[in-house]
Design a protein around this motif. Structure first.
Motif, short mmCIF file in Angstrom:
data_model
loop_
_atom_site.label_atom_id
_atom_site.label_comp_id
_atom_site.label_asym_id
_atom_site.label_seq_id
_atom_site.Cartn_x
_atom_site.Cartn_y
_atom_site.Cartn_z
N ASN A 91 88.21 36.40 38.25
CA ASN A 91 88.06 36.14 39.69
C ASN A 91 89.13 36.85 40.50
N ASP A 92 90.17 37.33 39.83
CA ASP A 92 91.23 38.06 40.51
C ASP A 92 90.77 39.45 40.98
N ILE A 93 89.65 39.91 40.48
CA ILE A 93 89.11 41.21 40.90
C ILE A 93 88.16 40.96 42.07
N ALA A 94 88.65 41.22 43.26
CA ALA A 94 87.89 40.90 44.47
C ALA A 94 86.90 42.00 44.87
N ASP A 95 87.18 43.23 44.49
CA ASP A 95 86.35 44.35 44.90
C ASP A 95 85.32 44.67 43.80
N ALA A 96 84.04 44.74 44.16
CA ALA A 96 82.97 44.97 43.19
C ALA A 96 83.10 46.32 42.49
N ASP A 97 83.55 47.35 43.22
CA ASP A 97 83.72 48.67 42.61
C ASP A 97 84.85 48.65 41.58
N VAL A 98 85.91 47.95 41.88
CA VAL A 98 87.03 47.83 40.94
C VAL A 98 86.58 47.04 39.71
N ARG A 99 85.79 45.99 39.92
CA ARG A 99 85.26 45.21 38.79
C ARG A 99 84.43 46.12 37.89
N ASP A 100 83.58 46.93 38.47
CA ASP A 100 82.76 47.84 37.65
C ASP A 100 83.64 48.75 36.81
N ALA A 101 84.69 49.30 37.42
CA ALA A 101 85.60 50.18 36.67
C ALA A 101 86.31 49.41 35.56
N ALA A 102 86.62 48.15 35.80
CA ALA A 102 87.30 47.32 34.79
C ALA A 102 86.36 46.93 33.65
N ILE A 103 85.08 46.82 33.93
CA ILE A 103 84.11 46.42 32.91
C ILE A 103 83.98 47.49 31.82
#
Length: 166
Positions: A91-103
């Motif tokens: 939940n600490d990843i607020a930006d959807a684009d950043v989440r995609d890169a982290a996935i």
């Protein structure tokens, strides 16, 4: 089971890859739902299908050898799944684009564990003269490599990492 022969190790590793696959399947499904990028989401869904196919193949090989697939718990994949949830679904990843890169790296770490497992199993099956097993496992290995390459392509030539920079 006492490990006294290569066949003993082979059977143990079949059970290990089954455990690894069953553990990773749930988190890959979660990652696919969390991904905003369409290509990434589709690749993760395809990855889940590939994992399911691998589970079925391993179950059949275990049955052929008279062993239960669930006799081993893969602690290595347990750690990778924990990391995927912590770093890809946080939940600490607020930006959807950043989440995609982290996935992407979280998925690829799990895939690389599977690549090592399948590659080892193919080598063992070949050494043991288990040609049918080797063919099944080689297909699993090839499919897993395809998924890894697809994810690398999404990261390098797709827009996921570029979008996360902004």
């Amino acid at each position: 089971m006492a490990m006294t022969t290569l066949k003993d190790i082979y059977l143990d590793q079949l059970q290990d890859i089954w455990s690894a696959n069953t553990q990773s399947l749930q988190v890959v499904t979660e990652l696919g739902r969390a991904a905003r990028d369409k290509d990434l989401s589709e690749a993760l869904i395809a990855g889940g299908t590939g994992i399911s196919d691998g589970i079925a193949a391993i179950e059949q090989l275990c049955a052929d050898h008279g062993i239960k697939p669930n006799a081993e718990h893969c602690k290595g994949m347990e750690g990778l799944v924990t990391e995927a949830r912590a770093h890809g679904l946080s939940n600490d990843i607020a930006d959807a684009d950043v989440r995609d890169a982290a996935i992407i790296p979280q998925y690829q770490r799990m895939v690389h564990y599977a690549l090592a497992g399948y590659g080892t199993l193919v080598a063992f099956a070949n050494r043991l003269g288990l040609d049918g097993d080797a063919a099944v496992l080689q297909k699993c290995l090839d499919d897993t490599y395809d998924g890894d390459r697809r994810m690398t392509q999404i990261a390098t030539t797709g827009g996921v990492n570029q979008d996360a920079v902004a």
